[in-house]
Design an enzyme around this catalytic site. Structure first.
Site, PDB file in Angstrom:
ATOM      1  N   SER A 203     -55.768  31.388   6.471  1.00  0.00           N
ATOM      2  CA  SER A 203     -54.412  31.053   6.905  1.00  0.00           C
ATOM      3  C   SER A 203     -54.352  29.583   7.347  1.00  0.00           C
ATOM      4  O   SER A 203     -54.739  28.700   6.578  1.00  0.00           O
ATOM      5  CB  SER A 203     -53.951  32.009   8.008  1.00  0.00           C
TER       6      SER A 203
ATOM      7  N   HIS B   8     -46.600  34.415   5.820  1.00  0.00           N
ATOM      8  CA  HIS B   8     -47.163  34.836   4.539  1.00  0.00           C
ATOM      9  C   HIS B   8     -46.340  35.917   3.851  1.00  0.00           C
ATOM     10  O   HIS B   8     -46.875  36.825   3.206  1.00  0.00           O
ATOM     11  CB  HIS B   8     -48.620  35.297   4.720  1.00  0.00           C
TER      12      HIS B   8
END
Length: 312
Positions: free
Chosen positions: A92, A198
């Site tokens: 991430s 996301h």
């Protein structure tokens, strides 16, 4: 036979009060990095990391800035110890520290990228009632099917084969959690984040990122840098820009990334950042890897020793 070494960089969720304090005490490289961060940000990020309060450190943007800074400081310490990686990857927001380690930008510009990307995500996140949740005990395909059934929610991060993070509208998240428990999930819980990261709801972030980040400050990777979404290495600064923008609204395919690293004879993984979250995920994905953590002075010394043993 020499086995390749990969540096893995953690993302939000690895932060904790006291992170990096002993490293800051023992290494001038870490002190210099934190001093630069404090000056750039206009507040004492170092004090926030070392003393808290935890409520402030856990705020999304503060956590992302703190983890990036500590991870970059550790990269500099490892470099000083002549510990080099054959490839780098980030989980991430950890992708930014990985890109720094690959030589794609200097520390200060990376800090600006983290800050700007975080602001863009939070701004878009406020436009919807979004959240994220963890589903334990069900495989990815089954969770994806439940998400498809519910709508407005999707698989966002695959931490392990049976630890899946979903992202989307809060009401849909709650429904997927309920259906997952009914389907045999061991546990579910909401993550303490401020946006539906996301997920497709963050798609407007891509264009805003491309408009706000200046590619003239970016460089092509000097070390192979793998994307957690494309599962391929970044070729040049133009592709780096596109990947950083696209990853904001696309899933973190962490299980697939770790498996692909394994196929390339990468057997020593070093987690470069606070905590040991990635260490635990790798243990669930592939126990044949050797993995070390660097979050403390003791852990750092052990990681350096394990690396040097591999290359004797």
């Amino acid at each position: 036979m020499i086995r390749n070494t990969v540096f893995l960089y953690p993302g939000q969720g690895s932060q904790h009060v006291g992170m990096g304090f002993d490293l800051h005490q023992n290494h001038s490289e870490m002190r210099q990095i934190f001093d630069r961060a404090d000056r750039f940000l206009g507040f004492s990020l170092s004090q926030l990391c070392f003393e808290g309060p935890i409520e402030k450190l856990n705020q999304d943007l503060n956590a992302q800035l703190a983890i990036y800074t500590l991870s970059c400081g550790l990269t500099e310490i490892l470099k000083k110890q002549n510990i080099r990686s054959d490839a780098v990857a980030g989980y991430s927001s950890g992708f930014y520290a990985a890109a720094y380690a690959a030589g794609c930008f200097d520390f200060s510009y990376g800090l600006e990228i983290v800050w700007r990307a975080g602001k863009i995500l939070l701004d878009e996140g406020r436009k919807i009632n979004g959240s994220m949740a963890v589903i334990f005990g069900l495989p990815r395909k089954q969770v994806a099917n439940i998400c498809q059934q519910v709508k407005n929610v999707q698989v966002a991060i695959i931490n392990t084969p049976r630890q899946i993070i979903i992202s989307g509208l809060h009401a849909s998240i709650k429904k997927v959690m309920e259906l997952s428990l009914n389907a045999g999930a061991l546990d579910t819980y909401i993550l303490p984040v401020a946006a539906a990261y996301h997920s497709g709801f963050m798609e407007p972030c891509r264009e805003r990122f491309l408009n706000e980040i200046k590619d003239r400050y970016l460089k092509s990777p000097l070390v192979p840098l793998m994307s957690y979404f494309t599962l391929d290495y970044v070729n040049d600064q133009k592709e780096l820009m596109e990947i950083m923008a696209s990853q904001l609204s696309n899933p973190v395919l962490w299980v697939d990334l770790i498996k692909k690293l394994g196929h390339n004879n990468n057997r020593l993984l070093i987690e470069v950042g606070p905590g040991a979250v990635l260490f635990r995920t790798v243990r669930w994905i592939d126990r044949t890897f050797e993995i070390a953590v660097t979050a403390t002075e003791e852990g750092l010394k052990k990681a350096i020793n394990r690396h040097n043993l591999k290359y004797e």
